[in-house]
Design a protein around this motif. Structure first.
Motif, PDB file in Angstrom:
ATOM      1  N   VAL A 151      -1.380  -6.763  19.932  1.00 53.67           N
ATOM      2  CA  VAL A 151      -1.001  -6.353  18.577  1.00 53.67           C
ATOM      3  C   VAL A 151      -0.041  -7.394  18.018  1.00 53.67           C
ATOM      4  CG1 VAL A 151      -0.008  -4.546  17.149  1.00 53.67           C
ATOM      5  CG2 VAL A 151      -1.298  -3.942  19.202  1.00 53.67           C
ATOM      6  N   SER A 152      -0.477  -8.141  17.019  1.00 57.82           N
ATOM      7  CA  SER A 152       0.304  -9.273  16.518  1.00 57.82           C
ATOM      8  C   SER A 152       1.571  -8.854  15.791  1.00 57.82           C
ATOM      9  CB  SER A 152      -0.559 -10.126  15.577  1.00 57.82           C
ATOM     10  OG  SER A 152      -1.001  -9.347  14.475  1.00 57.82           O
ATOM     11  N   THR A 153       1.614  -7.641  15.242  1.00 57.45           N
ATOM     12  CA  THR A 153       2.781  -7.231  14.453  1.00 57.45           C
ATOM     13  C   THR A 153       3.888  -6.631  15.304  1.00 57.45           C
ATOM     14  OG1 THR A 153       1.729  -5.084  14.008  1.00 57.45           O
ATOM     15  CG2 THR A 153       1.405  -6.832  12.387  1.00 57.45           C
ATOM     16  N   VAL A 154       3.648  -6.444  16.595  1.00 57.12           N
ATOM     17  CA  VAL A 154       4.665  -5.871  17.487  1.00 57.12           C
ATOM     18  C   VAL A 154       5.446  -7.000  18.142  1.00 57.12           C
ATOM     19  CG1 VAL A 154       5.080  -4.479  19.541  1.00 57.12           C
ATOM     20  CG2 VAL A 154       3.341  -3.773  17.898  1.00 57.12           C
ATOM     21  N   LYS A 155       6.756  -7.029  17.921  1.00 60.54           N
ATOM     22  CA  LYS A 155       7.604  -8.087  18.469  1.00 60.54           C
ATOM     23  C   LYS A 155       8.182  -7.728  19.822  1.00 60.54           C
ATOM     24  CE  LYS A 155      10.152 -10.422  15.641  1.00 60.54           C
ATOM     25  NZ  LYS A 155      11.186 -10.830  14.664  1.00 60.54           N
ATOM     26  N   ASP A 156       8.362  -6.431  20.083  1.00 55.75           N
ATOM     27  CA  ASP A 156       8.946  -6.002  21.353  1.00 55.75           C
ATOM     28  C   ASP A 156       8.478  -4.581  21.636  1.00 55.75           C
ATOM     29  OD1 ASP A 156      10.437  -6.268  23.676  1.00 55.75           O
ATOM     30  OD2 ASP A 156      12.251  -5.444  22.778  1.00 55.75           O
ATOM     31  N   ALA A 157       8.249  -4.269  22.917  1.00 60.35           N
ATOM     32  CA  ALA A 157       7.756  -2.938  23.283  1.00 60.35           C
ATOM     33  C   ALA A 157       8.324  -2.540  24.632  1.00 60.35           C
ATOM     34  CB  ALA A 157       6.230  -2.920  23.324  1.00 60.35           C
ATOM     35  N   ASN A 508      13.557  -1.788  12.061  1.00 63.65           N
ATOM     36  CA  ASN A 508      12.138  -2.046  12.289  1.00 63.65           C
ATOM     37  C   ASN A 508      11.654  -1.492  13.625  1.00 63.65           C
ATOM     38  OD1 ASN A 508      11.321  -3.752   9.926  1.00 63.65           O
ATOM     39  ND2 ASN A 508      12.983  -5.038  10.688  1.00 63.65           N
ATOM     40  N   SER A 509      12.474  -0.699  14.287  1.00 66.67           N
ATOM     41  CA  SER A 509      12.111  -0.119  15.581  1.00 66.67           C
ATOM     42  C   SER A 509      11.810   1.364  15.424  1.00 66.67           C
ATOM     43  CB  SER A 509      13.252  -0.303  16.593  1.00 66.67           C
ATOM     44  OG  SER A 509      13.532  -1.675  16.794  1.00 66.67           O
ATOM     45  N   LEU A 510      10.867   1.849  16.237  1.00 66.20           N
ATOM     46  CA  LEU A 510      10.511   3.260  16.233  1.00 66.20           C
ATOM     47  C   LEU A 510      10.346   3.720  17.667  1.00 66.20           C
ATOM     48  CD1 LEU A 510       7.080   3.639  16.747  1.00 66.20           C
ATOM     49  CD2 LEU A 510       7.176   2.278  14.672  1.00 66.20           C
ATOM     50  N   SER A 511      10.569   5.004  17.906  1.00 70.51           N
ATOM     51  CA  SER A 511      10.485   5.532  19.269  1.00 70.51           C
ATOM     52  C   SER A 511      10.110   7.001  19.235  1.00 70.51           C
ATOM     53  CB  SER A 511      11.812   5.340  20.013  1.00 70.51           C
ATOM     54  OG  SER A 511      12.852   6.083  19.369  1.00 70.51           O
ATOM     55  N   ILE A 512       9.453   7.447  20.304  1.00 65.55           N
ATOM     56  CA  ILE A 512       9.187   8.866  20.511  1.00 65.55           C
ATOM     57  C   ILE A 512       9.482   9.193  21.966  1.00 65.55           C
ATOM     58  CG2 ILE A 512       7.405   8.956  18.734  1.00 65.55           C
ATOM     59  CD1 ILE A 512       5.357   9.144  21.059  1.00 65.55           C
ATOM     60  N   ASN A 513       9.781  10.456  22.228  1.00 66.39           N
ATOM     61  CA  ASN A 513      10.025  10.925  23.594  1.00 66.39           C
ATOM     62  C   ASN A 513       9.467  12.334  23.700  1.00 66.39           C
ATOM     63  OD1 ASN A 513      10.880  11.515  26.153  1.00 66.39           O
ATOM     64  ND2 ASN A 513      13.052  11.095  25.789  1.00 66.39           N
ATOM     65  N   THR A 522       9.184  -2.341  18.433  1.00 71.90           N
ATOM     66  CA  THR A 522       9.803  -3.078  17.325  1.00 71.90           C
ATOM     67  C   THR A 522       8.729  -3.917  16.660  1.00 71.90           C
ATOM     68  OG1 THR A 522      11.943  -3.191  18.460  1.00 71.90           O
ATOM     69  CG2 THR A 522      11.576  -4.719  16.648  1.00 71.90           C
ATOM     70  N   VAL A 523       8.539  -3.710  15.353  1.00 70.03           N
ATOM     71  CA  VAL A 523       7.493  -4.428  14.621  1.00 70.03           C
ATOM     72  C   VAL A 523       8.115  -5.574  13.825  1.00 70.03           C
ATOM     73  CG1 VAL A 523       6.063  -2.363  14.469  1.00 70.03           C
ATOM     74  CG2 VAL A 523       7.656  -2.888  12.614  1.00 70.03           C
ATOM     75  N   ASP A 524       7.267  -6.402  13.232  1.00 68.36           N
ATOM     76  CA  ASP A 524       7.745  -7.500  12.393  1.00 68.36           C
ATOM     77  C   ASP A 524       8.605  -6.953  11.253  1.00 68.36           C
ATOM     78  OD1 ASP A 524       6.463  -9.414  13.878  1.00 68.36           O
ATOM     79  OD2 ASP A 524       4.652  -9.399  12.647  1.00 68.36           O
ATOM     80  N   GLU A 525       9.523  -7.772  10.775  1.00 66.36           N
ATOM     81  CA  GLU A 525      10.433  -7.345   9.722  1.00 66.36           C
ATOM     82  C   GLU A 525       9.664  -6.890   8.484  1.00 66.36           C
ATOM     83  OE1 GLU A 525      12.990 -10.647   9.090  1.00 66.36           O
ATOM     84  OE2 GLU A 525      14.274 -10.184  10.803  1.00 66.36           O
ATOM     85  N   GLY A 526       9.922  -5.636   8.088  1.00 61.26           N
ATOM     86  CA  GLY A 526       9.296  -5.099   6.892  1.00 61.26           C
ATOM     87  C   GLY A 526       7.813  -4.821   7.025  1.00 61.26           C
ATOM     88  N   SER A 527       7.278  -4.794   8.243  1.00 58.46           N
ATOM     89  CA  SER A 527       5.841  -4.577   8.425  1.00 58.46           C
ATOM     90  C   SER A 527       5.473  -3.126   8.141  1.00 58.46           C
ATOM     91  CB  SER A 527       5.416  -4.941   9.844  1.00 58.46           C
ATOM     92  OG  SER A 527       4.064  -4.612  10.068  1.00 58.46           O
ATOM     93  N   SER A 528       4.333  -2.932   7.455  1.00 53.60           N
ATOM     94  CA  SER A 528       3.795  -1.592   7.204  1.00 53.60           C
ATOM     95  C   SER A 528       2.371  -1.481   7.718  1.00 53.60           C
ATOM     96  CB  SER A 528       3.824  -1.291   5.701  1.00 53.60           C
ATOM     97  OG  SER A 528       3.050  -2.240   4.985  1.00 53.60           O
ATOM     98  N   THR A 529       1.981  -2.371   8.620  1.00 57.63           N
ATOM     99  CA  THR A 529       0.616  -2.411   9.142  1.00 57.63           C
ATOM    100  C   THR A 529       0.444  -1.416  10.281  1.00 57.63           C
ATOM    101  OG1 THR A 529       0.469  -4.764   8.591  1.00 57.63           O
ATOM    102  CG2 THR A 529      -1.162  -3.883  10.134  1.00 57.63           C
ATOM    103  N   ASP A 530      -0.532  -0.514  10.149  1.00 60.83           N
ATOM    104  CA  ASP A 530      -0.848   0.423  11.221  1.00 60.83           C
ATOM    105  C   ASP A 530      -1.509  -0.332  12.377  1.00 60.83           C
ATOM    106  OD1 ASP A 530       0.057   2.359   9.488  1.00 60.83           O
ATOM    107  OD2 ASP A 530      -1.951   2.971   8.850  1.00 60.83           O
ATOM    108  N   PHE A 531      -1.384   0.218  13.589  1.00 64.57           N
ATOM    109  CA  PHE A 531      -2.016  -0.424  14.744  1.00 64.57           C
ATOM    110  C   PHE A 531      -2.230   0.608  15.843  1.00 64.57           C
ATOM    111  CE2 PHE A 531       2.567  -0.895  15.098  1.00 64.57           C
ATOM    112  CZ  PHE A 531       2.836  -0.503  16.404  1.00 64.57           C
ATOM    113  N   GLY A 568      13.901 -10.092  23.659  1.00 63.14           N
ATOM    114  CA  GLY A 568      13.469  -9.233  22.561  1.00 63.14           C
ATOM    115  C   GLY A 568      13.114 -10.070  21.362  1.00 63.14           C
ATOM    116  N   VAL A 569      13.474  -9.582  20.181  1.00 61.95           N
ATOM    117  CA  VAL A 569      13.091 -10.261  18.941  1.00 61.95           C
ATOM    118  C   VAL A 569      13.793 -11.606  18.779  1.00 61.95           C
ATOM    119  CG1 VAL A 569      12.548  -8.102  17.779  1.00 61.95           C
ATOM    120  CG2 VAL A 569      14.875  -8.983  17.671  1.00 61.95           C
TER     121      VAL A 569
END
Length: 679
Positions: A151-157, A508-513, A522-531, A568-569
């Motif tokens: 996934v090109s838009t993901v900078k860190d996972a 730009n980071s999101l998480s679930i538990n 963590t996605v690219d800065e300001g990215s709104s691309t679904d993946f 990371g980023v």
């Protein structure tokens, strides 16, 4: 009873004695084994219940040992990570020290780099040698296997936990409903004098416009200030076509009035043949002019100007001065220090045509001019118009005002990284203000961009990003405070859902538990691309319950701590090594960003492992022990013998056996009494 073939009393005594013997044997067995149930016949239902409980107890016993083993593995990994943390802190100290380049020699910085290289080697060694019974813990072999790398838009996972279930796979779909945004405050151009500057200084020559009626059409005639009237007459000599002359400012048009009269186009051609005159018609120009039309009416009006527009490349303002010269030809000079164009008109009138003046101005560096009307539109046909000094204003109509702030200004700029106070004087340009703000953006976290309107934006994204402008003082003529879109703005965090579950956003980071999935992206800065991506295996799976299913198992991902993976980023840890892009001699600031990010990531890993150990493993261990004790008590109640009761049963059985034996003996003597009847 005198029968001898059947000794009923003896039979009864035997049966009772047999029963007493059975009771005695049962009591002896229970007392010798300690169990109430020694065979299925003792208590079939109790045997079933106790065997089920025994099975659960066996599973719980092994679950307890599994949990203890898992805790030991986590402790081993945490101990190694503690050493990695110590090494990372040492590296940070060396990086910060190397930032003091004004006090450290090149040799000292090189020595710091050698220590960093040694620490990086030690971290790689720890990643490869931390094992538990031959299983490596920190080399990445305990991490989850996924397709997130594609996934090109993901900078860190980071996939911390995933229950793969029977399928051995989890498909992850990330839907971003709103991208993270920076904090932003705009400053409109009203704050600066640039809005009041006419970058094209225009000098005009007054002209006149006259409308006349010719052949049923309206003909508009435009000329210089000497042009005052138009007279239409017929040619009694029967000229071949119309003609026009300008005598002392009065134009006389003579047309053919014979049997082949002139048309309107002939009149237009005649008028346009006069120097400095432009004539147009509102019709097609085919209307016939007859002798009776010679008394056409004429209206005069001032309203159209013709002159030169002067433009200076890269200049905010130009002042143009026209003066009477002493040379025959026009002389044009430009003072770059004051942005002033001086035009000295020639003493020969023919040299003072607009075309000649324009050529002199265009010959100067970075200046150009154009013949225009008062609306700024280009005009043709006026190139030969000659002007005198009095026909041109002394200065340009463009206002020679210095671009920049309208008055003195002091304001404080706050960002998420810090605050800075700025003090600008009147006339400070937009570029100068931007440069001052961007110079300290690393300490405030705020950058400036724009040309006429300026935008102050945070370098970071999310709700923690801040831009706050506090105007401390401003001169009476200033408009900076009133031009701000707002005085305080914050950014917004990313909004997304993962497999339909709303995720927590942080910049730009999101998480679930959830019970089945725990991950951070963590996605690219300001990215709104679904993946989307898939988790196909990996992870360390611990059996924490008596049943082998996903509900009683815990899967934990332990990522690699090698220098090639830690980061990371901002970059990877290996980049701090000698010859790399973020070594002490290449990019100390970049090295600081990387080491701070790595320290935070290792600390988060240790915290996650510690949380798993204390909340999951230790609490599970307590629960398993308590459950096992309760089940053992229940199983004991069903299956174990009550010694007090069995001792009493044994005594009773013994007495009954002895009594039964005596009774049987007496019963066996009864037939002998028959002999007394036979004597």
């Amino acid at each position: 009873m005198t029968r001898i073939n059947t000794n009923v009393s003896s039979l009864v005594a035997q049966n009772r004695l047999q029963s007493s013997n059975n009771d005695l044997q049962t009591s002896l067995t229970r007392l010798s084994t300690g169990l109430r149930i020694n065979s299925g016949s003792d208590d079939p239902a109790g045997l079933l219940a106790s065997e089920a409980l025994r099975s659960e107890i066996t599973g719980l016993t092994k679950s307890i040992s599994n949990t203890q083993r898992a805790s030991q593995i986590i402790s081993t990994a945490d101990s190694a990570l503690g050493q990695v943390s110590n090494l990372l802190n040492d590296i940070k100290g060396l990086v910060v020290e190397a930032g003091n380049s004004g006090a450290l020699s090149d040799d000292e910085i090189a020595a710091n780099q050698l220590q960093i290289d040694s620490s990086l080697e030690a971290i790689n060694r720890i990643a490869q040698t931390t094992t538990f019974q031959g299983r490596k813990l920190l080399d990445g072999s305990q991490d989850f296997v996924s397709t997130i790398g594609s996934v090109s838009t993901v900078k860190d996972a980071s996939i911390d936990q995933a229950k793969l279930g029977k399928t051995g796979k989890i498909d992850v779909s990330v839907d971003i409903t709103a991208a993270a945004e920076k904090a932003s405050v705009s400053i409109s151009s009203d704050a600066f004098n640039a809005a009041d500057i006419d970058p094209e200084a225009t000098n005009n020559v007054a002209t006149k416009t006259i409308d006349i009626s010719v052949g049923g059409e309206t003909v508009t005639v435009t000329g210089n200030a000497d042009f005052s009237s138009i007279t239409l007459t017929a040619d009694n000599a029967h000229a071949a076509t119309a003609s026009a002359v300008n005598t002392a400012g009065a134009i006389e048009v003579t047309f053919d009035g014979d049997s082949d009269p002139s048309d309107v186009q002939d009149v237009l051609d005649a008028l346009n043949g006069i120097e400095g005159i432009v004539a147009t018609s509102d019709g097609p120009g085919t209307g016939t002019v007859v002798t009776g039309d010679a008394a056409a009416s004429a209206n005069t009006s001032d309203g159209t100007d013709v002159g030169l527009t002067v433009t200076g490349a890269g200049l905010d303002d130009i002042t143009v001065n026209y003066t009477a010269g002493t040379d025959a030809d026009v002389v044009a000079t430009f003072d770059a220090d004051t942005n002033t164009l001086n035009v000295a008109l020639g003493t020969t009138t023919s040299n003072n045509s607009l075309t000649n003046i324009k050529s002199k101005i265009d010959a100067l560096d970075d200046l150009s001019s154009e013949i225009v009307d008062d609306a700024g539109d280009a005009l043709a046909g006026f190139g030969d118009l000659t002007v005198a000094t009095g026909d041109l204003p002394a200065e340009a109509t463009g206002t020679a005002t210095k671009a920049g702030l309208k008055d003195d200004l002091v304001f404080q700029l706050n960002g998420s990284d810090g605050a800075e106070t700025f003090n600008f004087g009147a006339g400070t340009t937009v570029d100068q203000i931007k440069a001052a703000i961007n110079l300290v953006s690393d300490s405030t976290g705020v950058s400036a961009e724009g040309t006429t309107d300026v935008t102050l934006s945070s370098d970071a994204y999310g709700s923690d990003a801040l831009v706050s402008v506090d105007v401390i003082s401003e001169g009476d003529d200033g408009a900076f405070a009133s031009s701000l879109s707002e005085t305080r703005a914050t950014g917004t965090d990313i909004k997304a859902s993962v497999n339909g579950v709303e995720a927590s956003g942080d910049g730009n980071s999101l998480s679930i538990n959830t019970a089945t999935l725990d991950l951070s992206l963590t996605v690219d800065e300001g990215s709104s691309t679904d993946f989307s991506f898939s988790i196909t295996g990996g992870g360390a799976t611990f059996q924490l319950g008596p049943e082998v299913n996903s509900q009683q198992q815990a899967s934990l991902g332990i990522s690699s701590v090698s220098t090639g993976q830690l980061g990371g980023v901002s970059g990877r840890l290996y980049e701090l090594g000698s010859g790399q892009s973020k070594s002490l001699t290449s990019d100390v600031s970049g090295a600081a960003d990387v080491i701070n990010e790595v320290i935070s990531k290792v600390a988060q890993t240790r915290g996650r492992l510690g949380s798993f150990q204390s909340t999951t493993l230790e609490s599970n261990l307590v629960s398993l022990n308590e459950t096992k004790a309760n089940l053992q008590e229940a199983e004991s109640t069903i299956r174990d013998a009550d010694f007090a009761q069995e001792s009493a049963n044994l005594t009773r059985a013994q007495i009954l056996v002895q009594s039964g034996t005596n009774v049987l003996s007496l019963a066996n003597q009864n037939p002998q009494n028959v002999l007394s009847l036979l004597r």
